[in-house]
Every structure is written in structure tokens, then in C-alpha cells.
Design an enzyme around this catalytic site. Structure first.
Site, PDB file in Angstrom:
ATOM      1  N   CYS B   7       0.730  -1.135  -0.081  1.00 21.57           N
ATOM      2  CA  CYS B   7       0.065  -0.060   0.086  1.00 21.57           C
ATOM      3  C   CYS B   7       0.867   1.322   0.156  1.00 21.57           C
ATOM      4  O   CYS B   7       2.257   1.109  -0.457  1.00 21.57           O
ATOM      5  CB  CYS B   7      -0.983  -0.151   1.211  1.00 21.57           C
ATOM      6  SG  CYS B   7      -0.239   0.116   2.692  1.00 21.57           S
ATOM      7  N   ALA B   8       0.295   2.375   0.460  1.00 25.14           N
ATOM      8  CA  ALA B   8       1.293   3.644   0.098  1.00 25.14           C
ATOM      9  C   ALA B   8       2.548   3.522   1.201  1.00 25.14           C
ATOM     10  O   ALA B   8       3.528   3.801   0.936  1.00 25.14           O
ATOM     11  CB  ALA B   8       0.288   4.824   0.630  1.00 25.14           C
TER      12      ALA B   8
END
Lengths: 452, 101
Positions: B7-8
Site C-alpha cells: 500500500c502507500a
């Protein structure tokens, strides 16, 4: 799907997709991230040298001598003052990686190009003299820090574009088989590297003929100032925040996407504050990276900590109770994906209203409080964004209670905005669970497709 | 089987990793499950049998799908509902399904 949802989907998604997929913006964001761990480490020393405890100064001076604060500032300088240097390398590295060319060489070349764009003149004040003189032969730390950030970005992208063009066109010196690949790589970088250096060199020679004097001055005048006005004004900030929230509304990491554009501005503003703070001067900026990390995104983007607390204390439906329990841990550390996708917030017309409005209101409230001096401004201290609220507000202002109080006020504002919407949503869920109402599908059907 | 999540910042996916590991313990197969930020996927994909993206970074899918094709690793986005509710069991099932395809 409701009208609102299809509007979001059709308007925001393409923009978000384009911005997020744009490799230069991606490289900018990922490259600047490289500086973050060091900046946070530097911030620890910055806090330690300015602890607002009565008698602390004398105590430290008693142990380490009168110059203790100066010595404490060494690591602060070594981390903050090389921000542009690191970003330049990082951006070139990430961009080259995306093109699939040798990232290490691209980083090294752009580092040299950045230094070439910088005049090696340092202003020096000899003891007893009134005016500073310019001394040759030093690398100016001021331009290696946030002041050089824009030049670093431009040089990194420019030099990497030239570099990959040569590599992709295969205009390189090739080594015969049997030569170790590492040696081959360094030769392959020769022609593109030479072109980059020559290009920046000519650029610098040309600029030196103008009244600007250096590339740093041109970029500062033409790019840094207008962007700084945009990023430093309330209007510009509200627009940026609105775009971030609209992207999150589609379930996209808005802060990460918009960061490619706004990060240099907000990090630059942070560093200006850091310098002023260290010199005990008035802090120039309100909108820094920390403004958003610490005062706006309490509990994650959309200030959802308030919502999670409401779930835990007031939820009637099992689903909301469960989600509250699942979400409170991460929310204390400003992570809210469980809420965003689990409630869900994404494409949920009812919950999107407070989700978008809350951060805009807290931006305005915090801005008013800071600009009138009621609340201390962020002191350029980079507290990690995962630091729980109240503590983080205290630390980010350099130990001012008003910073923590402002966080509490913002949580209060968020509760007021979220609560009525939460009640409606909870009521609906409660009714569904007790069979008093036919189940409403809470997830857009197209996202469910890919499970089965 | 090696399952890579991204994810980020690798934060919220790491929550999911714990839940998936719990669910994996109940099965006899050996699983290695770990989460990384989007920008370091390239350094990890060689060890992975499958790459799953958090829905908030689904804009990275085209880019990573291409990378996955080069490396022979299936890539897909985690169902948002499973993601939000940290449903380790379902996500694990999804990963196994992708690999066996």
C-alpha cells in the site's frame, strides 16, 4: 449507483488516475520521501535542544558547557541541510527505475549536475567585521537544503530524461563480453553523463550572464515564489485538501497522489520554520507538511478518529461496534483504511459529506487559531505522521500546550460534524441487522465482482 | 507460498498481514506474508509468488501488472470490503486462488 457516486467516479477517477500514473510526479514524491527518516531524526535533536522546561538550559550548560546548544544542532544541520541533495538523488533514482534504466548511475549523475548548477560561494562573516563577504570554495549548505529543493527537482528530472534517452537509443560505449557488468555499467553512463554535465554547465554559463546570476535565483523567482503563494495561502490549501478528500472518496490514497505536487512547497515551508525556530525568531509559515499530518489528519485522512470514538461509545449495530473495535488501534496512529473501506466511506454518499467537510473546517479553524497567535505554529519539527494526537501537537510546536489543545478542539469539531451522519448510518445498520428493513447493499456492486 | 502486499506506506497492509498469518496458521501450508510500501515493491517482487495491492493504491495496478507479467507473478487489487474489515481469511483465499490460476 447514485448520481453523486457516478459523478465522483466519472470526474475524479480519471484525474486521479492520470496524476497518480504520471511518472515524474511519482518520482518527485517517492524521491522526496527519501529525506523523511533523516528529517525526523534531525527533529529529535531539534526538540532536545529546545525543550521548554524551566532550568533545562542551565542544567545542560552545566554538564556539556555553554556551547551545548550549538553542538546539539550539528545533527540538525546534517539532516535538514542536505534535503535537496538527497531529494535530487532520490528523484533521479526513482525516475530511472520507472524507465527501467540503471538507477544508481542516474542518481549519481544528477547529483553532480545539481552541484554544478550551484555556485560554490558561501557568505562568511569574519569576526569583527560588520558585513559578510562571499568566500569561494565551499558548498553552500543553504542551497543544499530546502532552498535548493526546486532546482534539485528540475535538475534530477532533466538529467534523468537525458540519461535514459541515450540509454534507450543505445548510444553508449559498449564493452566486449567478459568485462564485468559493473565495469560495463560505468562505461555505459559515460556518454549520457557527459551530455548532462555539459548541458547544465552551458546553462549555468548562460545564466551567469544575466542579472539572475544563478539557476537557484531564476527558479526561486519564477517557480518557487508563485508556488509558495499557492501553497501558503488559505485558498490554495483548501483546494489541495478538497482534491485529496475527493480522491479518498473514490478510495484512492489522495494524500499520496497530491503529495507529488505539494510536498516540495510544504517541506520548504517546514524548513523555513525550522530555521526561524532554531534562531528563536517568529515562525513565518502556517501551512507546512506537519500542519496536515498533525492537526488535520487526526486519525487519518478525513479526521476519522472522532468517528471511531463515536462508534465505540455510541454504536447500536453490531457491525459498527465491531468496526469501531477493529479501527480504534490503527486510528490512534492515524491509520484509517479499516474505516474507509470497512464502513465504508468510499462511494458512500451519506458518510462522504462529513468526510469531505470536516478537514476543510478544521483547516480553517486551525488557520484562524494560528494566524491570530492563539495557537503556536508548527516549529518545523517533523513528528512522524503516525504519532498519536495530543502528544504530536505538543511536540510539533516545539513544546507548546496550545498545539495539543488545538488538536483536542479539532477532534471536538470532527465529532460535531460526524455524529449526526454516524447516527443515521448506525440506525440503518441496526435496522438491517434486526430484520426490520430489507438489506441495502452498502458496497457498489462492481467492487464485489472480483471476490467471486 | 510467498504473498507480498503493498500500500502507500506499508502501514495498513501490515495490519492485514497479521490477520492473514493467523488464518494461515490454521492451514498446513507454509506461508510467508509481508507488506511493503509501493515504492519498494520492485525490490521484493522476486521473492513473491503473488502481489496484492491495497485498494487505495489501485492506480498502481497497471504499472505493477506489467512488472508482474515480466516476473511471472500474478498481481491484483484486494477487495475493498475484505480490506476494510481486515478479513485475513478471505484475502488469503484470494491470494491462493490467484496463484493456482
Amino acid at each position: 449507483m447514485s448520481k453523486f457516486n457516478s459523478m465522483l467516479e466519472s470526474k475524479v477517477m480519471p484525474i486521479a488516475g492520470k496524476m497518480a500514473g504520471q511518472r515524474h510526479l511519482q518520482a518527485l514524491r517517492d524521491g522526496i520521501v527519501l529525506t523523511m527518516p533523516l528529517i525526523i531524526i534531525g527533529s529529535v535533536f531539534l526538540i532536545l535542544s529546545n525543550l521548554p522546561i524551566p532550568g533545562y538550559n542551565d542544567f545542560m550548560a552545566g554538564i556539556f558547557g555553554k556551547e551545548w546548544a550549538t553542538k546539539m544542532a550539528y545533527p540538525v544541520g546534517a539532516t535538514f541541510d542536505i534535503m535537496a541533495l538527497l531529494a535530487c538523488f532520490g528523484i533521479a533514482y526513482r525516475l530511472a527505475e520507472k524507465y527501467g534504466v540503471d538507477a544508481l548511475s542516474a542518481g549519481a549523475i544528477s547529483l553532480a549536475a545539481f552541484l554544478l548548477a550551484t555556485p560554490y560561494k558561501v557568505s562568511f562573516l569574519p569576526s569583527g567585521a560588520k558585513e559578510a563577504i562571499l568566500v569561494d570554495g565551499g558548498i553552500p549548505t543553504a542551497l543544499m537544503g530546502s532552498k535548493g529543493l526546486f532546482v534539485a527537482m528540475i535538475v534530477a528530472i532533466l538529467s534523468t530524461e537525458i540519461y535514459r534517452w541515450f540509454i534507450q537509443k543505445d548510444i553508449v560505449i559498449k564493452m566486449p563480453d567478459g568485462v564485468p557488468p559493473a565495469v560495463g555499467k560505468s562505461f555505459a553512463a559515460l556518454i549520457p553523463g557527459f551530455t548532462v554535465i555539459a548541458f547544465i554547465w552551458i546553462l549555468r554559463l548562460l545564466v551567469e550572464q544575466t542579472h539572475f546570476g544563478s539557476l537557484h535565483n531564476i527558479v526561486g523567482e519564477l517557480l518557487g515564489k508563485p508556488l509558495g503563494v499557492l501553497g501558503g495561502s488559505l485558498g490554495g490549501t483548501l483546494v489541495a485538501e478538497l482534491v485529496i478528500m475527493l480522491m479518498w472518496s473514490c478510495g484512492l490514497h489522495g494524500a499520496n497522489i497530491v503529495g507529488g505536487i505539494m510536498a516540495p512547497i510544504w517541506y520548504g515551508a517546514m524548513d523555513e520554520n525550522r530555521i526561524a525556530f532554531a534562531n528563536h525568531e517568529a515562525l513565518p509559515n502556517i501551512f507546512t507538511q506537519q500542519f496536515f499530518d498533525i492537526w488535520i489528519n487526526i486519525g487519518g485522512s478525513g479526521a476519522t478518529l472522532a468517528l471511531v470514538v463515536a462508534m465505540i461509545l455510541k454504536a447500536r449495530s453490531q457491525q459498527m461496534k465491531q468496526l469501531g473495535k477493529l479501527g480504534i488501534g490503527p486510528a490512534l496512529f492515524n491509520i484509517n483504511e479499516p474505516i474507509i473501506f470497512g464502513l465504508p466511506m468510499v462511494m458512500n454518499p451519506m458518510m462522504l459529506i462529513p468526510f469531505i467537510i470536516t478537514p476543510l473546517v478544521t483547516v480553517v479553524a486551525t488557520y484562524i487559531a494560528m494566524s491570530t497567535g492563539l495557537v503556536a505554529k508548527p516549529a518545523g519539527i517533523a513528528v512522524p505522521w503516525t504519532m498519536p494526537p495530543i502528544i504530536s501537537g505538543y511536540l510539533a510546536t516545539g513544546g507548546k500546550l496550545s498545539g495539543a489543545v488545538m488538536q483536542a478542539i479539532n477532534i471536538g469539531i470532527s465529532v460535531c460534524i460526524y455524529y449526526p451522519f454516524f447516527r443515521m448510518w448506525d440506525k440503518q445498520k441496526f435496522a438491517e441487522e434486526n430484520g426490520t428493513q430489507p438489506t441495502v447493499e452498502e458496497v457498489p456492486s462492481d467492487t464485489q465482482k472480483d471476490i467471486v | 507460498m510467498n504473498i507480498l502486499l503493498c500500500c502507500a506506506a506499508g502501514m495498513s497492509t501490515s495490519l492485514l498481514v497479521t490477520k492473514m498469518e493467523k488464518s494461515a496458521q490454521e492451514q498446513s501450508t507454509e506461508y510467508k506474508i509481508w507488506a511493503v510500501p509501493g515504492d519498494s515493491v520492485r525490490n521484493h517482487i522476486d521473492q513473491a509468488d503473488v502481489l496484492l495491492l491495497g485498494p487505495q493504491v489501485r492506480y498502481l495496478l497497471p504499472q505493477f501488472k506489467k512488472l508482474g507479467e515480466e516476473k511471472g507473478v500474478p498481481v491484483d487489487v484486494i477487495n475493498p470490503v475484505h480490506y476494510g474489515t481486515c478479513n485475513g481469511e478471505q484475502v488469503l483465499k484470494f491470494a491462493v486462488q490467484l496463484v493456482s490460476k
